[in-house]
Design a protein around this motif. Sequence first.
Motif, PDB file in Angstrom:
ATOM      1  N   ARG A 277      25.552  29.852  14.141  1.00 21.07           N
ATOM      2  CA  ARG A 277      24.559  29.843  15.445  1.00 21.07           C
ATOM      3  C   ARG A 277      23.489  28.840  14.624  1.00 21.07           C
ATOM      4  O   ARG A 277      23.672  29.017  13.423  1.00 21.07           O
ATOM      5  CB  ARG A 277      24.906  31.192  15.183  1.00 21.07           C
ATOM      6  N   PRO A 278      22.868  28.533  15.375  1.00 17.42           N
ATOM      7  CA  PRO A 278      23.328  28.376  16.849  1.00 17.42           C
ATOM      8  C   PRO A 278      23.307  27.190  16.571  1.00 17.42           C
ATOM      9  O   PRO A 278      24.329  27.044  15.896  1.00 17.42           O
ATOM     10  CB  PRO A 278      21.418  28.010  16.975  1.00 17.42           C
ATOM     11  N   TYR A 298      19.182  24.834  24.835  1.00 12.50           N
ATOM     12  CA  TYR A 298      18.230  25.812  24.143  1.00 12.50           C
ATOM     13  C   TYR A 298      18.219  24.554  22.985  1.00 12.50           C
ATOM     14  O   TYR A 298      18.754  23.874  22.327  1.00 12.50           O
ATOM     15  CB  TYR A 298      18.827  26.681  23.252  1.00 12.50           C
ATOM     16  N   SER A 363      11.486  32.664  12.709  1.00 10.71           N
ATOM     17  CA  SER A 363      12.851  32.969  14.114  1.00 10.71           C
ATOM     18  C   SER A 363      13.033  32.097  14.615  1.00 10.71           C
ATOM     19  O   SER A 363      14.087  31.289  14.483  1.00 10.71           O
ATOM     20  CB  SER A 363      11.993  32.682  15.749  1.00 10.71           C
ATOM     21  N   ARG A 364      14.681  33.147  14.694  1.00 11.28           N
ATOM     22  CA  ARG A 364      16.024  32.784  14.685  1.00 11.28           C
ATOM     23  C   ARG A 364      16.854  32.077  16.244  1.00 11.28           C
ATOM     24  O   ARG A 364      17.884  32.031  16.699  1.00 11.28           O
ATOM     25  CB  ARG A 364      16.896  33.803  13.889  1.00 11.28           C
ATOM     26  N   SER A 365      15.749  32.462  17.409  1.00  8.71           N
ATOM     27  CA  SER A 365      15.940  32.210  18.182  1.00  8.71           C
ATOM     28  C   SER A 365      16.201  30.690  18.939  1.00  8.71           C
ATOM     29  O   SER A 365      15.566  29.980  18.472  1.00  8.71           O
ATOM     30  CB  SER A 365      15.035  32.858  19.401  1.00  8.71           C
ATOM     31  N   SER A 367      16.120  28.969  21.472  1.00  8.83           N
ATOM     32  CA  SER A 367      14.848  28.889  22.653  1.00  8.83           C
ATOM     33  C   SER A 367      13.778  28.385  21.956  1.00  8.83           C
ATOM     34  O   SER A 367      12.944  27.636  22.982  1.00  8.83           O
ATOM     35  CB  SER A 367      14.717  29.808  23.879  1.00  8.83           C
ATOM     36  N   VAL A 368      13.637  28.919  20.561  1.00  5.22           N
ATOM     37  CA  VAL A 368      12.096  28.265  20.130  1.00  5.22           C
ATOM     38  C   VAL A 368      11.602  27.510  19.090  1.00  5.22           C
ATOM     39  O   VAL A 368      12.552  27.072  17.873  1.00  5.22           O
ATOM     40  CB  VAL A 368      11.344  29.477  18.931  1.00  5.22           C
ATOM     41  N   SER A 371      10.047  26.652  16.049  1.00  5.40           N
ATOM     42  CA  SER A 371      10.400  27.091  14.892  1.00  5.40           C
ATOM     43  C   SER A 371      11.013  25.882  14.087  1.00  5.40           C
ATOM     44  O   SER A 371      10.725  25.401  13.013  1.00  5.40           O
ATOM     45  CB  SER A 371      12.012  28.000  14.803  1.00  5.40           C
TER      46      SER A 371
END
Length: 641
Positions: A277-278, A298, A363-365, A367-368, A371
């Motif tokens: 992850r991711p 992503y 940020s852990r997303s 899609s960012v 980051s």
Amino acid sequence: MKKRHERTIYLEDKPRHEALQECLTFIDQQKKTTEVLPVAEAMGRVTATPIFAGVSNPHYHASAMDGIAVEANRTQTAHESRPLHLKNGADFAYVDTGHAIPSPFNAVIMIEQVNEAGDDVLEIIEPAVPWQHIRPIGEDITYGEMLLPQGHQIRPVDAGALLGAQVLDVEVKQKPKVAIYPSGNELIQPDQKAEPGKLIEFNGTIFSGMVESWGGIPMLKPIVRDDREKIRQALIEGTTEADIVLINAGSSAGSRDYTKDVIEELGEVWTHGIATRPGKPVIIGNVNDTIVMGVPGYPVSAYFVMEWFVEPMIHAWNGQPTPVKPVMNVIAGRRMTSNMGSEDFVRVHIGKVGDQYIANPLSRSASVTMSLVKADGIVTIPPEHLGVEQGDLVEARLLKPKEQLDLTTLFSGSHDLSIDILSSVMKESDGVSSITPSHTGSLAGLIALQRGEAHIAGIHLLDPATGEYNDSYIRKWLKDLDIIKLPFLRRSQGLIVPAGNPEHIEGIEDVTREGIHYINRQKGAGTRVLFDHLLKKHEISPDQLEGYRREMYTHLSVAAEVMVDHHSCGMGIYSAAKAVGADFIPVGDEQYDLIMTKTFYESERGQKLYQALRSEEFKHKVESLGGYSVNENVEPVAIEN
């Protein structure tokens, strides 16, 4: 055709190292081709066969100095009490560095060690020894010796040695060709107008740059639409042209993600889903004896999948080991949670505070993209762990040189556009200094200072009891530290509303109206403290606001949300509203201060920051944003506890 309700099911959560080994085993069995290139064009390429010298270097006895060539045995009587005279032509010959030594001479005396004694006559005061200051044949390179082994990446110095041995052409391994297919109906090219529902395609450019930097040949293809037959044709085309095929997006469990089914139809799927992850929804298979990979759409997931799989495959194709990434131990500045059973890869800021390196998560997303742009390193949380606690010692893979991290100033606290400008002004002054911001809110910034996890904090905390900013909070949270406050900025706070103010909002009372969506800041943010104070002053309960619990972490995030919802508003600073073209309803001016320890203020970095704050350039750039008043004559204020 896949029905709307049908969903792809992941085959498994395979460990990524196992999935990679399958790829490398396949690559090892592939037949590799070679090509012959001129040496000047072969730098960075990998030799396919050993390379041997065509001539010796030097290929004659060469003078190593400017001086005179002599017969050593005829100089043995020379002494400072009995200088020996030598006649040009009979006893010596002038030579320069690199000249061939004429027969029968076998030694060189440096020109600084001879004196003129008459016309064409020189005198020496010490004897020469045979072959002094002479480069013998083959001193550097001997004819027939192996210059470079097979599988060697040619460097500039290697190219020089090859040419010095008169090797003009070399046989090198052909770089692997990597076909890159972006996919998705929602994708547009960067030069097209971005309408709602359309996403700008940029992963392909990222992939191309990564492939090229690793030693492959990228082949970026046009966008493939979400159509089973178009994806099928793309994979057939790619596997006939390239050695590795990447199709970006279409690898997850969506009803229109056809990649896995098409790979199965044309060949075989080895992996669908890895335990990370991711990066989880990766597809790896074989079509037409070519590795095909479905890379998640992503950007962050895609970046990691490229590093985990495509980089080692390219290096393996070229017969090279994958470079080992630099790592260092860091202290977790905040808690980092994870899911048991999956490797977690956390992007972090890293800075040196005192004698420790502190890592704060971004940020852990998946899609960012920013980051990754902002990250200084990656912390890997193993699958058997549930996370990292604040203060834990962990290992981070570095994305920037350690020397750069040593010069980074860690900022924690309230978001303000002036901090980015301050960082830019500092970097302009010496080319290396910078500020790495973590927009945590004013209170969190003070706590980060108290814990030694940041160098500076930006705060604007109103004390409702006194109507003053910041000092009471500093004394409460930093009571055991010697603190310096730099009150350098006043800024305008107010309500940010959509352009044209379609809901005709005029003040705090209007945010309670039915249909108005309020966009809040996070708890602990100075703006949140101010807004809650204003609600209390106007006897408004938070429960009367629709959206009060929806939180953003920066003024720009609030402003951006307001601009896409014409029934919304949020509290923020004027410069953020101006930046996105929103309207602004002033509520009042507030003080924004930088807080730091006395030790940091007196350090070299602290003084550079202080001078940048007082510069005319900083004042001009900040005030041009609007809604700011900069005190360029700011003086340090010691806070007594």
